[in-house]
Design an enzyme around this catalytic site. Structure first.
Site, PDB file in Angstrom:
ATOM      1  N   SER A  39      13.784   9.989  -8.621  1.00 17.40           N
ATOM      2  CA  SER A  39      12.678   9.272  -9.259  1.00 17.40           C
ATOM      3  C   SER A  39      11.909   8.438  -8.251  1.00 17.40           C
ATOM      4  O   SER A  39      10.670   8.386  -8.277  1.00 17.40           O
ATOM      5  CB  SER A  39      13.227   8.376 -10.376  1.00 17.40           C
ATOM      6  OG  SER A  39      13.877   9.147 -11.357  1.00 17.40           O
ATOM      7  N   ARG A  50       8.013  22.934 -21.248  1.00 15.65           N
ATOM      8  CA  ARG A  50       8.056  21.481 -21.462  1.00 15.65           C
ATOM      9  C   ARG A  50       6.660  20.965 -21.821  1.00 15.65           C
ATOM     10  O   ARG A  50       5.652  21.441 -21.314  1.00 15.65           O
ATOM     11  CB  ARG A  50       8.603  20.783 -20.212  1.00 15.65           C
ATOM     12  CG  ARG A  50      10.018  21.219 -19.902  1.00 15.65           C
ATOM     13  CD  ARG A  50      10.571  20.591 -18.643  1.00 15.65           C
ATOM     14  NE  ARG A  50      10.795  19.157 -18.795  1.00 15.65           N
ATOM     15  CZ  ARG A  50      11.337  18.399 -17.843  1.00 15.65           C
ATOM     16  NH1 ARG A  50      11.681  18.950 -16.677  1.00 15.65           N
ATOM     17  NH2 ARG A  50      11.519  17.118 -18.047  1.00 15.65           N
ATOM     18  N   SER A  92       7.987  11.225 -23.435  1.00 14.32           N
ATOM     19  CA  SER A  92       8.449  11.066 -22.059  1.00 14.32           C
ATOM     20  C   SER A  92       7.720   9.904 -21.416  1.00 14.32           C
ATOM     21  O   SER A  92       6.496   9.783 -21.547  1.00 14.32           O
ATOM     22  CB  SER A  92       8.189  12.337 -21.250  1.00 14.32           C
ATOM     23  OG  SER A  92       8.502  12.131 -19.881  1.00 14.32           O
ATOM     24  N   ASP A 134      19.327  10.120 -18.875  1.00 16.12           N
ATOM     25  CA  ASP A 134      19.791  11.162 -17.963  1.00 16.12           C
ATOM     26  C   ASP A 134      21.303  11.103 -17.759  1.00 16.12           C
ATOM     27  O   ASP A 134      21.887  12.051 -17.221  1.00 16.12           O
ATOM     28  CB  ASP A 134      19.095  11.039 -16.601  1.00 16.12           C
ATOM     29  CG  ASP A 134      17.729  11.714 -16.582  1.00 16.12           C
ATOM     30  OD1 ASP A 134      17.402  12.416 -17.556  1.00 16.12           O
ATOM     31  OD2 ASP A 134      16.993  11.532 -15.599  1.00 16.12           O
TER      32      ASP A 134
END
Length: 424
Positions: free
Chosen positions: A20, A119, A164, A307
């Site tokens: 990230s 997605r 998201s 996650d």
């Protein structure tokens, strides 16, 4: 496997850099004026895909010192010209680079693998269209996405963050390159810690960002300045070795991950503490030591560290009571439907579960060996590999899927736990 009755000195895990942070820093460095250096970046399928995509957009990223340093020549603007960008499986590449393309000048086509095409991107496409770009996608808002633009003016943006947080992060990082201030009003945000990470890194690169109140963020034009950044270890990836310590009665330390971490997923260790592990977070390291037994009998809201929910779910059958995980509806839209994938694999191991739209309950069991269906999802492969330390004959149908974020995962797990059941 017999669990340790005494705790030896902690083993030191070698955890690669945060995906990230690496991908956010790559974009910010490309957008900045001057040359930035990223030290200890994650080198994996997703980050290399992001680095290559930036190259496709005309930016230069040089790998130095055997990939220990990535040097990014920033342009102080978005991309220009005409480019085709291949995002591989990387959701961050598609969701961060589409707004970055829109603040540039030209025609840009973003595409990716079949997994990435599945997605959702519709909310992002709609927002970029409202800001003045011409955006076309496949039906349903899927890749490939074409962005035709002469830059964006800014203004007021309302973002639904329920699918998201990456949509918001992508828009935020490109906002300093818009011509006027941008005021974001955000509703139903999931994974708030990732947005905090984005804002912190934006400020580190010199952006002017203010949060007026919860859910209202204002970004001023002015761009970014080059900076040097050391990427801290990936907290999501660290969850696997921390969980392994918890179920084997051993101790594992991850250096470089401590107080002040940018990553909300470090709070995963709080869940392990509820399960009976000892946790010590210092300024520059975190250590987890397994207890005598694994405790259950609680519900954990893991929406802000989603996650890592699969890591908890995979080891939950070894606990002495059921464990329920909530707040994870958005994980159905990740690399796989992660709630369904975890439940199906646990069933294959002989473990009972219950599921709902945003929750999963795992019951205590004595799991048997089975072949895990990874669904090309790195986190499924890594989470169940941890359970495999205690369950003989557990295998993966796609061991290489871990290369998305940790190419050396299996080797590191075997190095730390050589006497445990092997996972192939």
């Amino acid at each position: 496997m017999t669990r340790a009755t005494t705790h030896p000195a902690p083993m030191t895990a070698r955890i690669p850099g945060s995906k990230s942070i690496t991908n956010r820093a790559l974009l910010l460095a490309a957008a900045a004026v001057g040359t930035s250096r990223l030290r200890s970046p994650l080198v994996s399928a997703d980050t290399v895909a992001f680095r290559t995509a930036l190259s496709d957009l005309g930016f230069t990223v040089a790998a130095l010192d055997h990939d220990e340093v990535w040097e990014v020549a920033g342009a102080g603007r978005g991309p220009t010209g005409s480019s085709a960008v291949w995002c591989e499986d990387a959701g961050t590449a598609a969701r961060f680079l589409a707004p970055f393309a829109a603040v540039g000048n030209g025609r840009f086509v973003l595409d990716g693998s079949a997994q990435l095409r599945a997605r959702p991107l519709r909310p992002l496409a709609d927002t970029l269209t409202a800001l003045g770009a011409t955006v076309t996608t496949e039906p349903g808002g899927a890749l490939p996405m074409t962005v035709e633009t002469g830059g964006l003016d800014g203004g007021t943006i309302t973002v639904d963050g329920s699918l998201s947080s990456q949509f918001l992060s992508g828009l935020l990082m490109s906002a300093p390159l818009m011509r006027t201030p941008v005021r974001f009003t955000v509703h139903n945000l999931v994974s708030r810690p990732y947005v905090n990470m984005t804002l912190t890194l934006m400020r580190r690169f010199g952006a002017q960002v203010t949060e007026q109140r919860e859910g209202v963020i204002e970004v001023h034009p002015g761009g970014y300045s080059a900076t040097d950044l050391t990427v801290e270890p990936d907290a999501s990836t660290a969850s696997y070795v921390f969980a392994a310590a918890a179920i084997t009665g051993t101790a594992v330390t991850v250096p470089g991950l401590g107080h002040g971490s940018l990553q909300g997923d470090l709070h995963f260790v709080d869940v392990l503490q509820r399960m009976g592990a000892q946790v010590r977070i210092a300024d520059t390291a975190t250590t987890v030591t397994g207890g005598d037994r694994l405790r259950g009998g609680f519900c954990a809201d893991m929406g802000e560290m989603s996650d890592t929910f699969m890591t908890v779910a995979a080891i939950a059958p070894l606990a002495d009571a059921p464990i329920t995980i909530r707040g994870i509806a958005h994980t159905r839209l990740k690399e796989s439907d992660r709630i369904a994938a975890v439940a199906e694999n646990l069933h294959a191991l002989g473990v009972a579960t219950d599921t709902g739209h945003d929750w999963l309950t795992v019951y205590p069991a004595s799991p048997t060996g089975a072949r895990i269906a990874c669904r090309r999802d790195h986190r499924i492969g890594m989470a169940f590999s941890v359970l495999g330390l205690r369950i003989p004959h557990l295998t993966l149908d796609d061991p290489s899927c871990v290369a998305k974020t940790f190419p050396g995962f299996h080797q590191e797990l075997r190095r730390l736990f050589p006497l445990s059941a092997p996972v192939i």
